[in-house]
Design a protein around this motif. Structure first.
Motif, PDB file in Angstrom:
ATOM      1  N   THR A   1      21.064-110.202 -76.765  1.00 47.54           N
ATOM      2  CA  THR A   1      22.273-109.821 -76.039  1.00 47.54           C
ATOM      3  C   THR A   1      23.002-108.706 -76.772  1.00 47.54           C
ATOM      4  OG1 THR A   1      22.437-112.117 -75.377  1.00 47.54           O
ATOM      5  CG2 THR A   1      24.364-110.737 -74.965  1.00 47.54           C
ATOM      6  N   VAL A   2      23.140-108.895 -78.104  1.00 45.82           N
ATOM      7  CA  VAL A   2      23.829-107.870 -78.908  1.00 45.82           C
ATOM      8  C   VAL A   2      23.098-106.530 -78.795  1.00 45.82           C
ATOM      9  CG1 VAL A   2      24.367-107.147 -81.271  1.00 45.82           C
ATOM     10  CG2 VAL A   2      24.897-109.477 -80.525  1.00 45.82           C
ATOM     11  N   ALA A   3      21.750-106.597 -78.917  1.00 50.18           N
ATOM     12  CA  ALA A   3      20.960-105.367 -78.848  1.00 50.18           C
ATOM     13  C   ALA A   3      21.109-104.704 -77.486  1.00 50.18           C
ATOM     14  CB  ALA A   3      19.493-105.679 -79.133  1.00 50.18           C
ATOM     15  N   VAL A   4      20.986-105.515 -76.436  1.00 54.34           N
ATOM     16  CA  VAL A   4      21.087-104.957 -75.074  1.00 54.34           C
ATOM     17  C   VAL A   4      22.455-104.326 -74.858  1.00 54.34           C
ATOM     18  CG1 VAL A   4      21.263-105.618 -72.645  1.00 54.34           C
ATOM     19  CG2 VAL A   4      19.327-106.402 -74.006  1.00 54.34           C
ATOM     20  N   VAL A   5      23.495-105.057 -75.259  1.00 48.42           N
ATOM     21  CA  VAL A   5      24.852-104.516 -75.103  1.00 48.42           C
ATOM     22  C   VAL A   5      24.989-103.216 -75.879  1.00 48.42           C
ATOM     23  CG1 VAL A   5      27.273-104.903 -75.726  1.00 48.42           C
ATOM     24  CG2 VAL A   5      25.974-106.715 -74.603  1.00 48.42           C
ATOM     25  N   HIS A   6      24.438-103.231 -77.113  1.00 48.70           N
ATOM     26  CA  HIS A   6      24.521-102.035 -77.950  1.00 48.70           C
ATOM     27  C   HIS A   6      23.850-100.857 -77.273  1.00 48.70           C
ATOM     28  CE1 HIS A   6      24.549 -99.652 -81.670  1.00 48.70           C
ATOM     29  NE2 HIS A   6      23.321 -99.275 -81.315  1.00 48.70           N
ATOM     30  N   TYR A   7      22.619-101.100 -76.765  1.00 50.26           N
ATOM     31  CA  TYR A   7      21.877 -99.985 -76.179  1.00 50.26           C
ATOM     32  C   TYR A   7      22.486 -99.527 -74.865  1.00 50.26           C
ATOM     33  CZ  TYR A   7      18.507 -99.971 -79.883  1.00 50.26           C
ATOM     34  OH  TYR A   7      17.935 -99.860 -81.109  1.00 50.26           O
ATOM     35  N   ILE A   8      23.052-100.482 -74.107  1.00 50.67           N
ATOM     36  CA  ILE A   8      23.738-100.076 -72.869  1.00 50.67           C
ATOM     37  C   ILE A   8      24.920 -99.175 -73.215  1.00 50.67           C
ATOM     38  CG2 ILE A   8      25.230-100.930 -71.007  1.00 50.67           C
ATOM     39  CD1 ILE A   8      23.303-103.269 -70.707  1.00 50.67           C
ATOM     40  N   ARG A   9      25.688 -99.591 -74.248  1.00 51.48           N
ATOM     41  CA  ARG A   9      26.846 -98.775 -74.663  1.00 51.48           C
ATOM     42  C   ARG A   9      26.384 -97.401 -75.131  1.00 51.48           C
ATOM     43  NH1 ARG A   9      30.436-103.004 -78.061  1.00 51.48           N
ATOM     44  NH2 ARG A   9      31.341-104.085 -76.294  1.00 51.48           N
ATOM     45  N   GLN A  10      25.277 -97.423 -75.921  1.00 54.78           N
ATOM     46  CA  GLN A  10      24.753 -96.161 -76.448  1.00 54.78           C
ATOM     47  C   GLN A  10      24.340 -95.248 -75.297  1.00 54.78           C
ATOM     48  OE1 GLN A  10      21.026 -96.268 -78.658  1.00 54.78           O
ATOM     49  NE2 GLN A  10      22.176 -95.592 -80.423  1.00 54.78           N
ATOM     50  N   ARG A  11      23.656 -95.847 -74.317  1.00 52.45           N
ATOM     51  CA  ARG A  11      23.183 -95.089 -73.152  1.00 52.45           C
ATOM     52  C   ARG A  11      24.356 -94.473 -72.413  1.00 52.45           C
ATOM     53  NH1 ARG A  11      18.629 -95.603 -69.176  1.00 52.45           N
ATOM     54  NH2 ARG A  11      19.574 -94.440 -67.499  1.00 52.45           N
ATOM     55  N   LYS A  12      25.405 -95.307 -72.264  1.00 53.44           N
ATOM     56  CA  LYS A  12      26.590 -94.784 -71.574  1.00 53.44           C
ATOM     57  C   LYS A  12      27.175 -93.615 -72.340  1.00 53.44           C
ATOM     58  CE  LYS A  12      28.176 -98.662 -68.820  1.00 53.44           C
ATOM     59  NZ  LYS A  12      28.915 -99.915 -68.921  1.00 53.44           N
ATOM     60  N   ARG A  13      27.173 -93.772 -73.692  1.00 53.80           N
ATOM     61  CA  ARG A  13      27.711 -92.711 -74.524  1.00 53.80           C
ATOM     62  C   ARG A  13      26.868 -91.449 -74.353  1.00 53.80           C
ATOM     63  NH1 ARG A  13      28.371 -95.778 -79.221  1.00 53.80           N
ATOM     64  NH2 ARG A  13      26.396 -94.947 -79.981  1.00 53.80           N
ATOM     65  N   PHE A  14      25.518 -91.621 -74.338  1.00 52.24           N
ATOM     66  CA  PHE A  14      24.620 -90.481 -74.163  1.00 52.24           C
ATOM     67  C   PHE A  14      24.849 -89.820 -72.809  1.00 52.24           C
ATOM     68  CE2 PHE A  14      21.195 -92.182 -77.277  1.00 52.24           C
ATOM     69  CZ  PHE A  14      21.990 -91.768 -78.322  1.00 52.24           C
ATOM     70  N   GLU A  15      25.008 -90.691 -71.783  1.00 47.07           N
ATOM     71  CA  GLU A  15      25.250 -90.135 -70.443  1.00 47.07           C
ATOM     72  C   GLU A  15      26.498 -89.266 -70.463  1.00 47.07           C
ATOM     73  OE1 GLU A  15      25.293 -93.459 -67.787  1.00 47.07           O
ATOM     74  OE2 GLU A  15      23.091 -93.523 -67.688  1.00 47.07           O
ATOM     75  N   LYS A  16      27.529 -89.812 -71.156  1.00 48.00           N
ATOM     76  CA  LYS A  16      28.774 -89.052 -71.248  1.00 48.00           C
ATOM     77  C   LYS A  16      28.527 -87.727 -71.966  1.00 48.00           C
ATOM     78  CE  LYS A  16      32.820 -90.215 -73.197  1.00 48.00           C
ATOM     79  NZ  LYS A  16      33.683 -91.161 -73.904  1.00 48.00           N
ATOM     80  N   ASP A  17      27.729 -87.821 -73.056  1.00 43.48           N
ATOM     81  CA  ASP A  17      27.405 -86.607 -73.820  1.00 43.48           C
ATOM     82  C   ASP A  17      26.681 -85.599 -72.937  1.00 43.48           C
ATOM     83  OD1 ASP A  17      28.548 -87.756 -75.950  1.00 43.48           O
ATOM     84  OD2 ASP A  17      26.701 -88.075 -77.111  1.00 43.48           O
ATOM     85  N   ILE A  18      25.712 -86.122 -72.152  1.00 43.02           N
ATOM     86  CA  ILE A  18      24.919 -85.218 -71.300  1.00 43.02           C
ATOM     87  C   ILE A  18      25.827 -84.539 -70.287  1.00 43.02           C
ATOM     88  CG2 ILE A  18      23.179 -85.188 -69.473  1.00 43.02           C
ATOM     89  CD1 ILE A  18      21.666 -87.295 -71.148  1.00 43.02           C
ATOM     90  N   ILE A  19      26.724 -85.342 -69.700  1.00 40.56           N
ATOM     91  CA  ILE A  19      27.658 -84.759 -68.730  1.00 40.56           C
ATOM     92  C   ILE A  19      28.485 -83.678 -69.412  1.00 40.56           C
ATOM     93  CG2 ILE A  19      29.728 -85.257 -67.352  1.00 40.56           C
ATOM     94  CD1 ILE A  19      28.388 -88.009 -66.758  1.00 40.56           C
ATOM     95  N   GLN A  20      28.913 -83.999 -70.654  1.00 38.24           N
ATOM     96  CA  GLN A  20      29.715 -83.034 -71.407  1.00 38.24           C
ATOM     97  C   GLN A  20      28.910 -81.758 -71.657  1.00 38.24           C
ATOM     98  OE1 GLN A  20      32.977 -83.375 -72.415  1.00 38.24           O
ATOM     99  NE2 GLN A  20      32.748 -81.221 -72.955  1.00 38.24           N
ATOM    100  N   LEU A  21      27.636 -81.951 -72.064  1.00 38.45           N
ATOM    101  CA  LEU A  21      26.776 -80.801 -72.344  1.00 38.45           C
ATOM    102  C   LEU A  21      26.582 -79.962 -71.085  1.00 38.45           C
ATOM    103  CD1 LEU A  21      24.039 -82.282 -74.684  1.00 38.45           C
ATOM    104  CD2 LEU A  21      25.727 -80.552 -75.242  1.00 38.45           C
TER     105      LEU A  21
END
Lengths: 466, 145
Positions: free
Chosen positions: A208-228
């Motif tokens: 659960t911790v890993a999944v939550v972590h990776y989901i958060r990371q993915r969201k962060r990356f998505e945000k980064d990609i949008i920013q880029l």
């Protein structure tokens, strides 16, 4: 950048922790599995041992009961045949009971010894019973003999009971011990089950911790990609703006630089025309110098603007008839300049390119060839082509003055000239433009020559431009 | 000058350019009835008889128009001429240094009669000016008044 580096470190350490966690969980599950398997086996083994002991106890009791019945006292006293049959049953069954009992306890020397004793007493009791039954059968049984039998039988039975009790006591002790072991094994099994359950819960939590972590990371990356993407769009917009600025710059150059030049040239001409008498020959030559330089600068501006316009122009690629294009360019030259030239063209197949731009390439190359061959009695120019695996190479050969290959590198540079301006007019933009156009088609340009031996210019177009 | 008799209106802000053009026309006697204005807004006033030209009703036979002009640029002047019923039949020749496609395209869309890029070389320029004077003033038949 620093934030990104930190984030990367954090991710790396998180991944390390995660891998460590999964390694730990795997080892724990394997260890607990082995523990669970072993405690389960031990439990079943000790439970079987308890059953075995219980069986021994039951059999011991049955043997004792059978040995108690191994007496003929009742029958010979009363003559009741039912009592005889009880004796006979006991007589037939006790040896097998004893044998079974011996078999069940043969791993225990103390019990085996006790069973030997028991067997000894049982055999004695049976022999006694046989003797008195025989005496009864021949009516030799006296009252005193009966008393004797009763006494002997009682003593034997007492010994038998004592031994049997001893056997039972030993087995009871074993039973207690084995029951305790069974209980312990049972507890070990239960604990291992509980631990496995705990590890599974831990595993689920970890996942659960890993999944939550990776989901958060993915969201962060998505945000980064949008920013880029946003940044990229901004950059493109800036680029468009600077392109527009470039256009307006060349617009100004085109308009504002030419006017003063025309005025210089115009007034110099007016002086030459209307005030010629006021000047001597040298003054007139200076005036002509002013005019020719103003005109040359006008040409430079025109060529540079043309160069920048063609560099910016989008390629309009389609299949064109190269032969027709080249013939048309040659016809225009023959019509306009009427050069004394013999131009041979090898038949060519069609090519995919920007017709307008490639026409400019042929115009520049042909005018070059004509220009540098004009000192010859007759200019001889030949145009040929060759298809290689990846590209089509076009060549234009002349019999002109040629150039020294030492300077071949300068040939295609803007404003680079290998001949004196006084010998050959021009701005030095023509070949630079050829190179720019061919490069934009992803092709190559090069040249080969020897001074005085003519020159050959080559350009190639790739088979697949896009 | 009586504006009624104006045959050529030259709109050009650079006095030297104007001088050279006038000289080119004069050589062939086209400059007798030429009027020179150096500003886009003034040119519009002149053509439509407004402002300081209110007293004059002028209908030149030919308008030579530069594109880069103070206040109102040449393309706007051209637009107003070609959108007005009374003036749209006057031949307008844009005479400019700009070869930029956007200018050429805009002028033709507005209905310019000719678009001449002034050459830097004065001889060619003089020849071009003389030829356009010849064409519009002598060869071409003007629309009926």
């Amino acid at each position: 950048m620093i934030a990104q580096a930190n984030q990367k470190n954090m991710r790396l350490s998180f991944e390390k922790v995660l891998i460590g966690f999964f390694v730990f969980v795997t080892i724990a599950v394997i260890g607990l599995g082995i523990l669970n398997y072993q405690s389960n086996r031990s439990y079943h083994r000790s439970a079987a041992a308890v059953n075995h002991t219980n069986e021994v106890l039951k059999l011991n009791a049955r043997t004792l009961s059978s040995l108690q019945d191994l007496t003929v006292r009742g029958y010979i006293t009363t003559g009741d045949s039912a009592l005889l049959s009880t004796y006979l049953t006991a007589r037939d069954s006790f040896p097998s009971y004893l044998a079974h009992l011996r078999q069940l306890t043969d791993d225990n020397p103390e019990q085996s010894a006790l069973i030997d004793t028991l067997s000894h007493w049982a055999a004695g009791r049976e022999a006694l019973a046989q003797t008195y039954l025989a005496m009864y059968a021949v009516h030799l049984l006296t009252d005193s003999a009966l008393v004797q039998y009763t006494t002997a039988s009682r003593i034997g039975l007492m010994e038998i009971k004592k031994v049997s009790a001893h056997i039972a006591q030993n087995e009871e002790a074993l039973l207690t011990e084995r029951q305790a072991l069974t209980q312990a094994n049972r507890e070990r099994f239960d604990i291992s089950i509980a631990l496995i359950f705990a590890v599974i819960v831990l595993l689920l939590m970890g996942c659960t911790v890993a999944v939550v972590h990776y989901i958060r990371q993915r969201k962060r990356f998505e945000k980064d990609i949008i920013q880029l993407n946003t940044d990229l769009e901004k950059k493109i917009e800036e680029l468009n703006i600077s392109n527009k600025e470039m256009e307006s710059f060349s617009y100004s150059v085109s308009h504002d630089l030419r006017a003063p030049l025309r005025i210089i040239d115009g007034f110099a001409k007016i002086i030459s025309d209307d005030h010629a008498t006021a000047f001597n020959e040298e003054g007139k030559r200076f005036m002509d110098t002013i005019r020719s330089n103003a005109q040359h600068m006008g040409m430079l501006i025109d060529d540079l603007l043309n160069f920048s316009r063609i560099s910016r122009k989008e390629l309009n690629l389609r299949e064109i008839n190269m032969n027709a294009l080249v013939e048309n360019v040659i016809d225009n030259f023959m019509l306009m300049d009427k050069p004394n030239a013999d131009i041979k063209v090898q038949p060519m197949s069609s090519a995919v390119c920007d017709e307008h731009l490639i026409r400019q390439v042929w115009i520049n190359l042909l005018s070059n060839a004509l220009k540098y061959s004009r000192t010859r009695e007759k200019a001889e120019i030949s145009i040929s082509w060759e298809q290689t695996g990846t590209e089509t190479v076009y060549a234009i050969r002349d019999n002109g003055v040629g150039f020294d290959m030492q300077y071949a590198g300068k040939l295609f540079g803007v404003f680079q000239r290998l001949h004196k301006a006084s010998d050959y007019e021009g701005t030095g933009v023509g070949l630079a433009l050829v190179q720019r156009i061919v490069t934009r088609h992803r092709g190559r340009v090069w040249a080969a020559s020897q001074p005085g031996m003519g020159a050959t210019f080559y350009f190639s177009l790739p088979k697949h431009i896009k | 000058m009586e504006s009624r008799s104006v045959e050529i209106l030259l709109v050009e802000d650079n006095p030297y350019e104007a001088e050279l053009a006038i000289r080119g026309l004069k050589k062939h006697n086209f400059a007798n009835n030429l009027y020179h204005i150096d500003d886009g807004a003034d040119a519009l006033d002149f053509i439509f008889g407004r402002g300081k030209y209110a007293d004059h009703a002028a209908t030149p036979k030919l308008i030579l128009l530069d594109i880069k002009l103070p206040r109102v640029d040449g393309i706007e002047v051209l637009r107003q001429i070609k959108m007005n019923e009374k003036t749209k039949s006057i031949p307008v020749v844009v005479l400019t240094s700009s070869k930029e496609n956007q200018d050429v395209k805009a002028c033709y869309e507005l209905g310019v009669n000719s678009y001449i890029v002034k050459p830097v070389d004065f001889d060619s320029f003089a020849k071009a000016v003389a030829e356009l004077g010849m064409y519009w003033m002598l060869l071409n038949t003007a629309p009926p008044r």
